[in-house]
Design a protein around this motif. Structure first.
Motif, PDB file in Angstrom:
ATOM      1  N   TRP A   1       0.843  -1.194   0.000  1.00 28.41           N
ATOM      2  CA  TRP A   1       0.000   0.000   0.000  1.00 28.41           C
ATOM      3  C   TRP A   1       0.878   1.244   0.000  1.00 28.41           C
ATOM      4  O   TRP A   1       0.791   2.083  -0.874  1.00 28.41           O
ATOM      5  CB  TRP A   1      -0.920  -0.043   1.216  1.00 28.41           C
ATOM      6  CG  TRP A   1      -1.949   1.035   1.269  1.00 28.41           C
ATOM      7  CD1 TRP A   1      -2.351   1.850   0.259  1.00 28.41           C
ATOM      8  CD2 TRP A   1      -2.715   1.400   2.410  1.00 28.41           C
ATOM      9  NE1 TRP A   1      -3.332   2.704   0.698  1.00 28.41           N
ATOM     10  CE2 TRP A   1      -3.578   2.453   2.011  1.00 28.41           C
ATOM     11  CE3 TRP A   1      -2.773   0.954   3.730  1.00 28.41           C
ATOM     12  CZ2 TRP A   1      -4.475   3.045   2.893  1.00 28.41           C
ATOM     13  CZ3 TRP A   1      -3.666   1.552   4.593  1.00 28.41           C
ATOM     14  CH2 TRP A   1      -4.510   2.583   4.175  1.00 28.41           C
ATOM     15  N   MET A   2       1.717   1.353   1.014  1.00 30.08           N
ATOM     16  CA  MET A   2       2.623   2.505   1.028  1.00 30.08           C
ATOM     17  C   MET A   2       3.914   2.116   1.730  1.00 30.08           C
ATOM     18  O   MET A   2       3.916   1.337   2.676  1.00 30.08           O
ATOM     19  CB  MET A   2       1.990   3.708   1.704  1.00 30.08           C
ATOM     20  CG  MET A   2       1.508   3.465   3.115  1.00 30.08           C
ATOM     21  SD  MET A   2       0.802   4.951   3.841  1.00 30.08           S
ATOM     22  CE  MET A   2      -0.938   4.589   3.808  1.00 30.08           C
ATOM     23  N   GLN A   3       4.995   2.670   1.197  1.00 32.78           N
ATOM     24  CA  GLN A   3       6.265   2.486   1.864  1.00 32.78           C
ATOM     25  C   GLN A   3       7.028   3.794   1.811  1.00 32.78           C
ATOM     26  O   GLN A   3       7.264   4.338   0.740  1.00 32.78           O
ATOM     27  CB  GLN A   3       7.093   1.389   1.199  1.00 32.78           C
ATOM     28  CG  GLN A   3       8.379   1.203   1.966  1.00 32.78           C
ATOM     29  CD  GLN A   3       9.321   0.253   1.289  1.00 32.78           C
ATOM     30  OE1 GLN A   3       9.219   0.006   0.099  1.00 32.78           O
ATOM     31  NE2 GLN A   3      10.247  -0.261   2.067  1.00 32.78           N
ATOM     32  N   VAL A   4       7.358   4.289   2.990  1.00 31.62           N
ATOM     33  CA  VAL A   4       8.102   5.539   3.067  1.00 31.62           C
ATOM     34  C   VAL A   4       9.192   5.358   4.094  1.00 31.62           C
ATOM     35  O   VAL A   4       8.906   5.104   5.266  1.00 31.62           O
ATOM     36  CB  VAL A   4       7.200   6.713   3.480  1.00 31.62           C
ATOM     37  CG1 VAL A   4       8.013   7.979   3.614  1.00 31.62           C
ATOM     38  CG2 VAL A   4       6.084   6.906   2.481  1.00 31.62           C
ATOM     39  N   GLY A   5      10.424   5.462   3.648  1.00 31.34           N
ATOM     40  CA  GLY A   5      11.529   5.244   4.580  1.00 31.34           C
ATOM     41  C   GLY A   5      11.405   3.854   5.189  1.00 31.34           C
ATOM     42  O   GLY A   5      11.206   2.876   4.475  1.00 31.34           O
ATOM     43  N   ASP A   6      11.465   3.780   6.505  1.00 28.61           N
ATOM     44  CA  ASP A   6      11.407   2.468   7.133  1.00 28.61           C
ATOM     45  C   ASP A   6       9.982   2.071   7.497  1.00 28.61           C
ATOM     46  O   ASP A   6       9.759   1.080   8.171  1.00 28.61           O
ATOM     47  CB  ASP A   6      12.300   2.446   8.381  1.00 28.61           C
ATOM     48  CG  ASP A   6      11.975   3.599   9.318  1.00 28.61           C
ATOM     49  OD1 ASP A   6      11.057   4.376   9.011  1.00 28.61           O
ATOM     50  OD2 ASP A   6      12.652   3.717  10.358  1.00 28.61           O
ATOM     51  N   PHE A   7       9.022   2.861   7.074  1.00 26.90           N
ATOM     52  CA  PHE A   7       7.637   2.495   7.369  1.00 26.90           C
ATOM     53  C   PHE A   7       6.995   1.886   6.136  1.00 26.90           C
ATOM     54  O   PHE A   7       7.133   2.406   5.033  1.00 26.90           O
ATOM     55  CB  PHE A   7       6.830   3.725   7.783  1.00 26.90           C
ATOM     56  CG  PHE A   7       5.355   3.454   7.862  1.00 26.90           C
ATOM     57  CD1 PHE A   7       4.835   2.769   8.947  1.00 26.90           C
ATOM     58  CD2 PHE A   7       4.500   3.836   6.846  1.00 26.90           C
ATOM     59  CE1 PHE A   7       3.480   2.490   9.025  1.00 26.90           C
ATOM     60  CE2 PHE A   7       3.148   3.562   6.908  1.00 26.90           C
ATOM     61  CZ  PHE A   7       2.636   2.894   7.998  1.00 26.90           C
TER      62      PHE A   7
ATOM     63  N   LEU B   1       0.178   5.577  15.853  1.00 28.14           N
ATOM     64  CA  LEU B   1       1.455   6.269  15.656  1.00 28.14           C
ATOM     65  C   LEU B   1       2.443   5.875  16.738  1.00 28.14           C
ATOM     66  O   LEU B   1       3.624   5.629  16.463  1.00 28.14           O
ATOM     67  CB  LEU B   1       1.244   7.782  15.666  1.00 28.14           C
ATOM     68  CG  LEU B   1       0.417   8.354  14.521  1.00 28.14           C
ATOM     69  CD1 LEU B   1       0.207   9.845  14.703  1.00 28.14           C
ATOM     70  CD2 LEU B   1       1.092   8.077  13.190  1.00 28.14           C
TER      71      LEU B   1
ATOM     72  N   VAL C   1       3.644   2.246  16.016  1.00 32.69           N
ATOM     73  CA  VAL C   1       4.547   2.080  14.883  1.00 32.69           C
ATOM     74  C   VAL C   1       5.871   2.797  15.139  1.00 32.69           C
ATOM     75  O   VAL C   1       6.927   2.356  14.694  1.00 32.69           O
ATOM     76  CB  VAL C   1       3.893   2.545  13.563  1.00 32.69           C
ATOM     77  CG1 VAL C   1       3.781   4.048  13.502  1.00 32.69           C
ATOM     78  CG2 VAL C   1       4.676   2.029  12.377  1.00 32.69           C
ATOM     79  N   THR C   2       5.828   3.867  15.902  1.00 29.51           N
ATOM     80  CA  THR C   2       7.073   4.572  16.181  1.00 29.51           C
ATOM     81  C   THR C   2       8.019   3.706  17.009  1.00 29.51           C
ATOM     82  O   THR C   2       9.222   3.705  16.784  1.00 29.51           O
ATOM     83  CB  THR C   2       6.779   5.896  16.902  1.00 29.51           C
ATOM     84  OG1 THR C   2       5.990   6.712  16.042  1.00 29.51           O
ATOM     85  CG2 THR C   2       8.065   6.636  17.235  1.00 29.51           C
ATOM     86  N   TRP C   3       7.469   2.938  17.951  1.00 32.17           N
ATOM     87  CA  TRP C   3       8.379   2.183  18.801  1.00 32.17           C
ATOM     88  C   TRP C   3       8.547   0.717  18.425  1.00 32.17           C
ATOM     89  O   TRP C   3       9.524   0.108  18.786  1.00 32.17           O
ATOM     90  CB  TRP C   3       7.979   2.354  20.269  1.00 32.17           C
ATOM     91  CG  TRP C   3       8.396   3.712  20.739  1.00 32.17           C
ATOM     92  CD1 TRP C   3       9.678   4.162  20.826  1.00 32.17           C
ATOM     93  CD2 TRP C   3       7.576   4.801  21.117  1.00 32.17           C
ATOM     94  NE1 TRP C   3       9.698   5.468  21.240  1.00 32.17           N
ATOM     95  CE2 TRP C   3       8.425   5.884  21.435  1.00 32.17           C
ATOM     96  CE3 TRP C   3       6.192   4.969  21.234  1.00 32.17           C
ATOM     97  CZ2 TRP C   3       7.945   7.117  21.850  1.00 32.17           C
ATOM     98  CZ3 TRP C   3       5.719   6.197  21.662  1.00 32.17           C
ATOM     99  CH2 TRP C   3       6.584   7.256  21.960  1.00 32.17           C
ATOM    100  N   THR C   4       7.561   0.164  17.712  1.00 27.92           N
ATOM    101  CA  THR C   4       7.754  -1.233  17.314  1.00 27.92           C
ATOM    102  C   THR C   4       8.144  -1.347  15.854  1.00 27.92           C
ATOM    103  O   THR C   4       8.606  -2.392  15.425  1.00 27.92           O
ATOM    104  CB  THR C   4       6.475  -2.058  17.514  1.00 27.92           C
ATOM    105  OG1 THR C   4       5.495  -1.584  16.600  1.00 27.92           O
ATOM    106  CG2 THR C   4       5.960  -1.937  18.927  1.00 27.92           C
ATOM    107  N   GLY C   5       7.927  -0.289  15.081  1.00 29.98           N
ATOM    108  CA  GLY C   5       8.338  -0.302  13.691  1.00 29.98           C
ATOM    109  C   GLY C   5       7.323  -0.895  12.735  1.00 29.98           C
ATOM    110  O   GLY C   5       7.565  -0.932  11.540  1.00 29.98           O
TER     111      GLY C   5
ATOM    112  N   LEU D   1       2.902  -1.979  11.915  1.00 30.85           N
ATOM    113  CA  LEU D   1       1.505  -2.079  12.320  1.00 30.85           C
ATOM    114  C   LEU D   1       0.942  -3.438  11.928  1.00 30.85           C
ATOM    115  O   LEU D   1      -0.230  -3.710  12.140  1.00 30.85           O
ATOM    116  CB  LEU D   1       0.682  -0.962  11.671  1.00 30.85           C
ATOM    117  CG  LEU D   1       0.941   0.433  12.237  1.00 30.85           C
ATOM    118  CD1 LEU D   1       0.192   1.492  11.440  1.00 30.85           C
ATOM    119  CD2 LEU D   1       0.505   0.504  13.696  1.00 30.85           C
TER     120      LEU D   1
END
Lengths: 531, 638
Positions: free
Chosen positions: B71-77, B190, B193-197, B199
């Protein structure tokens, strides 16, 4: 010699504008047709950039360089990367839509109107494609004149006030920017010995922190007016309300992006330290803008003003994403620029549709429109959902990435910004309820004509974009990301050129302003996490 | 049995939406009905096949992920559009498509005369798509797509009769209140995902114990934010006020969205994220307390409502409270069990109420019903089954699931929660039988005109009632207590919630105490029933006497504790007034005033300056001389 593609893209509309302008005034059909064909041909010219551009390749592509003012070292140089490519496409698509949407709305001086619209397109494209700062400045200013005339000649009752306000406001900002550009030029000349206005030369220049501070302020002021950031936004509601529909569409969809583009292209990478030191202020203003725009939008009785203030709120998200200073924030901000162009452009078109039929934009003059105008209502619904960032539409992807980027830099920022998600639903849904739902309150609304074939054609590409970006955002992200990452890397690299520390600035009058060093970046430690 | 492609399950109703949009009114009523029901029926068939295929696998292999695309990939997300079939989502898709299909069929009868027939089924199918996306998503972000998607459909369907201002208002309220919850959900995501990397469920749940300190502030805040989202969607305190108003929508919508499926999404989400909540004991306590409080609070309001649908709405809020209560005490399986049985009997109650309303020409006031048992025999019979089921009388479905929740509360040491749940059970039995007696028993209070048109509903409406009645009767048997290693439903969910994992905090109770608990809860239900019959059938003056004895209490309940009025006065109006002031004073006078002020300043300055431009050579010569003298003085002084 390769074909000067970018020059063709920039000047084709201008040439068309001249052709339109020399047509006889009475040939209104020919004028419209020529303008439409020109705008569509321009889309056809620019669209292949989507495929032909190699997003991953570093540096400018399709570069053109010619000497222009050799004594000054100013060159006519153009180049494009993923960032400007997407904005160029946004510009050409929305201009074409604005042209087609004006068929019925513009009756007086149609020839001049279309000519100016096309000339404006050239100015906007040049601004996005110039890689020489003097050239950039020329396009930036050139853009002002047609927009000023579009508002001042074809606008509403207070058009002259609005046009002058728009003009002076923007002028005030850009004059400062010109001074800053000249300062940069001399800094560069002193450092390297060669006169140049090339952006790349400035990118390579090490700028002393104290100078950065002033330079950044000058650039940021010019761009913040365009964005517009609170409290420099008051020209926007006036300009939007008075401008003809096409003018509002272009203003919202493209001209506001000049501001965020300016931050992304110039203010942040050229002056990264000053930018970082002022980041808390800028983010603060962006957050105020998000709340303020939404709250003031809520109580607007005029549809166009409501949309105008919602722009202040949405652009606040863009600025927040940029100042998150990470990949997600940048990508979110960039995507949000496109989204805002599509959604808010569509909103202004929608307001234009009822304005053409009823000559009113007052919410109170409508009510129960769903019944007579079901197709219109459905289109409005989709656009509204995109504007409030419903998942599945474009707005969500942009908003989420902005919030993610902001959260990673400072969770409080994200928390404050996310309230905007609630507020946008409040003002949009309330407006929709008052316009669309309930019984038909004014008898004259009962027999309004639903969207015509031409109008459906105008909205179709926007609706497609709303869902395309919402469901398949990756092709868009893929095209912008390498360039965004390079910009980010450039800013970081330039920030590292001189060690961060206290900056002392002498202010005229013997005062000294001391700027404390910025706190180091990265995710702040939060209790209860292990990282 | 081979596993069918999962994406087909949500795609079928979406396809029906697209087709309906494409064909427009050419489709006709019959075509619309067939298309809508057919798509959902096919979805159900695929869901059954998927569930069977899942069941055929060994226990440890009962988790199948199907990635549709990135769906989406931006940087490490990054986030995928991907679907997950496991025992939990299998239960959900069966309930959603099964009950959904029955309600679609029912709607073809209920909405038969509505001019916007096609639009109705378009929304309904869109809802099915969103709901199935929600339960089949393999990551929180895609779940959120479904989450807000169902909210949108809810908005559109509550406001379906949009010319009615109250319906439009209720739709907007539902959306905005849900947005407040979504604000929490968004921030919770948020944080995660910020701390576990990630979703994505697997990655998220396996990374969370390393990323977060168990019981620490971060995970507690993150899960509480998620729970805020759940309180919005599932109408819990403090975000429950939209659900009673949502009854403005057509009754099948109330059955499908505001009882059986959408409102349970919050429970599903909390259960899905159970491993996160288990890292945050405080959050779990909050879930349990909010659930219990809501269960009791909504039940008390239900005691005094006269609109048949509003009674059911408060009952739904209350029953959802039970589900959260279960999750909060760690009995996630029991929560999902109750979610399922509740879907059966509450859908039935709403559809039955719809049948009554349909028969009485849109009368919803219980005070103008009565004695309908003979006139509407089928509706009456099925409605009675559902009423017994929700009251918690064995062997009807509601008994087993509610008992399991109370059991979980007791076994985990939440005696207060247990007591509140028990009290709620008495009230539930009472207000449900009050509704039953007022509508179906006693003398008729039906208006003359409605009496004239009184008719039993068509088969398209009665057949779904029947199927749901059977499910309300036997639906709980899958969870008979006293089985070694847990009952079949519990064992089915074990791969998700862990073997006895949910019971980590639960002490095994002796059979003696278990029996005692069951007896207590049955007695509680009977108490409520008997009292309802006494107060509304045997001795109607009793209800009046009670009202007169405590008028303040009665008024408070009828006015729903004045919560809506309070929010209006404390939040809505001040916000509106503040925004007005922000615009009229701050924006126009101060900010824009400053801008125009600068303009005036320059103008004034220029006007002053103009005085020097006299056009007389003599004046200019004077200035020239003065300037030269000044310069001379300046240089001389240096």
């Amino acid at each position: 010699m390769p074909i000067p593609w970018l020059s063709l893209v920039i000047f084709f509309p201008l040439v068309s504008a001249v052709l339109v302008a020399v047509l006889p005034r009475e040939a209104s059909r020919t004028i419209r047709t020529l303008a439409t064909v020109a705008a569509l041909a321009e889309v056809a010219f620019a669209l292949p950039l989507w495929w032909r551009l190699e997003p991953a390749r570093a540096g400018w592509q399709f570069v053109e360089q010619r000497t222009w003012l050799p004594a000054l070292g100013a060159t006519y140089s153009l180049g494009i990367d993923g960032i400007s490519m997407l904005l160029v496409l946004l510009t050409v698509v929305l201009t074409a839509i604005a042209v087609i949407a004006s068929f019925r709305a513009i009756e007086k001086r149609a020839r001049e109107f279309y000519a100016l619209l096309l000339a404006l397109e050239s100015g906007m494209l040049g601004t996005f494609l110039a890689t020489d700062l003097l050239l950039f400045y020329v396009f930036w200013e050139a853009m002002l004149v047609p927009m000023y005339l579009l508002i001042g000649v074809w606008g509403g009752p207070r058009r002259v006030y609005a046009a002058v306000k728009f003009f002076l406001y923007t002028m005030a900002g850009s004059v400062l920017m010109l001074v800053a550009i000249l300062w940069l030029y001399f800094l560069n000349k002193n450092a390297t010995g060669t006169p140049s206005f090339a952006l790349d030369a400035f990118y390579a220049l090490s700028i002393p922190p104290a100078a950065q501070w002033w330079l950044f302020l000058a650039f940021a002021f010019a761009f913040a007016i365009k964005v517009p950031m609170f409290p420099l936004h008051t020209w926007l509601p006036d300009a939007h309300v008075e401008a003809p529909t096409a003018g509002s569409v272009i203003l919202a969809a493209v001209l506001l992006k000049m501001g965020t583009y300016g931050f992304l292209r110039f203010a942040i990478p050229l002056f990264p330290q000053a930018s970082a030191q002022l980041a808390p202020w800028i983010v603060g203003l962006a957050l105020v803008g998000i709340w303020y725009g939404a709250l003031v939008a809520m109580v607007q009785p005029d549809l166009k003003k409501l949309v105008a203030y919602s722009s202040v709120s949405h652009l606040g998200f863009c600025m927040l994403g940029l100042y998150a200073m990470n990949s997600q924030g940048f990508a979110g901000a960039m995507l949000q620029m496109l989204n805002h162009g599509v959604s808010t452009g569509a909103l202004f078109l929608l307001v234009g549709v009822v304005y053409e039929r009823r000559h009113s934009r007052m919410i109170a003059d409508f009510g129960g429109l769903w019944k007579p105008l079901p197709v219109y209502a459905a289109v409005f619904l989709v656009v509204m959902l995109s504007s409030v960032g419903l998942p599945g539409t474009n707005g969500f992807v942009g908003e989420f990435l902005v919030l993610l980027g902001a959260f990673r830099t400072n969770p409080v920022w994200a928390g404050l910004a996310a309230v905007g998600v609630i507020l946008s639903a409040v003002y949009m849904l309330w407006m929709f309820q008052r316009v669309m739902f309930g019984p038909v309150t004014h008898a004259e609304n009962e027999h309004l004509a639903d969207l015509s074939f031409r109008e459906r054609l105008v909205f179709a590409p926007l609706l497609i974009l709303i869902f395309a970006i919402g469901v398949f955002p990756q092709p868009f992200l893929d095209r912008m990301q390498p360039a965004l990452d390079r910009t980010l890397a450039l800013a970081r690299q330039r920030a590292a050129l001189s060690a961060p520390g206290r900056v002392e600035i002498a202010v005229p009058g013997g005062l000294k302003v001391v700027i404390p060093p910025q706190p180091s970046g990265g995710t702040p430690p939060i209790e209860g996490t292990r990282r | 049995m081979t596993l069918p492609l999962l994406w087909i399950i949500p795609a079928l109703p979406l396809g029906a939406v697209a087709l309906s949009l494409l064909l427009g009114d050419r489709l006709g009523r019959r075509g619309t009905a067939w298309l809508a029901c057919g798509a959902v029926g096919a979805s159900f068939a695929f869901a059954v096949r998927a569930a069977l295929a899942l069941a055929a696998r060994p226990e440890e292999g009962r988790s199948i992920t199907e990635v549709a695309y990135r769906w989406m990939q931006v940087g490490d997300f990054s986030a995928n559009v991907a679907f997950l079939l496991d025992p939990l989502s299998a239960v959900m898709i069966l309930v959603v498509t099964g009950v959904g299909f029955l309600i679609h069929v029912y709607s073809t009868g209920y909405m038969a005369h509505d001019p916007s027939f096609r639009r109705f089924f378009l929304y309904l199918n869109l809802f099915m798509f969103a709901m199935l996306t929600l339960v089949l998503a393999d990551n929180l972000l895609l779940l959120f797509v479904g989450w807000e998607g169902v909210g949108l459909c809810s908005y559109l369907l509550i406001g379906f009769w949009y010319t009615k201002p109250s319906a439009a208002e209720a739709g907007k309220k539902a959306f905005i209140v849900n947005r407040i919850g979504d604000f929490g959900f968004l921030l919770g995501m948020l944080a995660l995902v910020t701390w576990t990397g990630s979703l994505q469920y697997d990655a998220l749940f396996s990374a969370a114990p390393q990323a977060f300190v168990a019981g620490g502030i971060a995970i507690t805040v993150a899960t509480l934010l998620l729970f805020l989202g759940a309180t919005g969607k599932s109408a819990q305190i403090p975000l429950y006020t939209w659900l009673p108003d949502a009854m403005e929508g057509p009754t099948p919508v109330s059955a499908l969205i505001h009882a059986a499926t959408m409102v349970t999404a919050g429970v599903y989400m909390v259960a899905r994220c159970h491993s996160l909540f288990q890292l945050a004991p405080i959050s779990l306590e909050v879930v349990a307390v909010v659930g219990a409080a809501t269960a009791l609070f909504a039940a008390t309001i239900g005691l005094a409502q006269n609109d048949i649908k509003r009674v059911l709405a408060y009952s739904t809020i209350s029953q959802l409270g039970y589900m959260f209560m279960a999750c909060g005490v760690g009995a996630f399986g029991a929560g999902i069990f109750h979610l399922m049985t509740h879907a059966f009997f509450k859908a039935l109650l709403f559809l039955g109420a719809g049948s009554v309303i349909h028969a009485l020409s849109d009368e919803q006031d219980l005070r103008r019903m009565g004695g309908l048992a003979k006139k509407l025999p089928w509706t009456h019979a099925t409605m009675l089954v559902a009423t017994i089921a929700i009251a918690g009388i064995p062997p009807f479905a509601g008994f087993f699931s509610k008992d399991e929740i109370l059991h979980g509360a007791f076994a985990s040491g939440h005696y207060g929660v247990w007591a509140v749940g028990l009290l709620g059970a008495i009230l539930t039995a009472f207000y449900m039988f009050r509704l039953y007696v007022l509508a179906f028993r006693g003398g008729s209070r039906v208006s003359h005109e409605a009496e004239h048109h009184l008719h039993e509903s068509p088969p398209s409406m009665i057949v779904p009632l029947f199927v749901l009645a059977i499910l309300s009767l036997i639906g709980g048997w899958i969870g008979l207590p006293f089985q070694r290693g847990g009952h079949p439903f519990e064992r089915w969910l074990e791969p998700v919630f862990g073997a006895g994992g949910a019971h980590g905090t639960m002490r095994p109770l002796s059979p003696m105490i278990e029996w005692l608990l069951i007896e207590v809860s049955v007695v509680a239900a009977l108490l409520g029933i008997v009292f309802a019959f006494r107060a509304y059938l045997k001795d109607p003056s009793l209800a009046t006497r009670l009202r007169e004895r405590w008028p303040a209490v009665h008024r408070m309940l009828v006015h729903k504790y004045w919560v809506d009025e309070g929010l209006d006065a404390l939040v809505v109006m001040p916000l509106y007034r503040a925004s007005q002031r922000l615009w009229r004073f701050w924006d126009e006078k101060i900010v824009d005033g400053a801008v125009n002020g600068v303009g005036f300043l320059f103008e004034g300055f220029s006007v002053g300056l103009r005085l020097f431009q006299t056009g007389f050579v003599g004046t200019y010569a004077l200035f020239l001389t003065l300037g030269a003298v000044a310069l001379l003085l300046h240089f001389l002084r240096q």
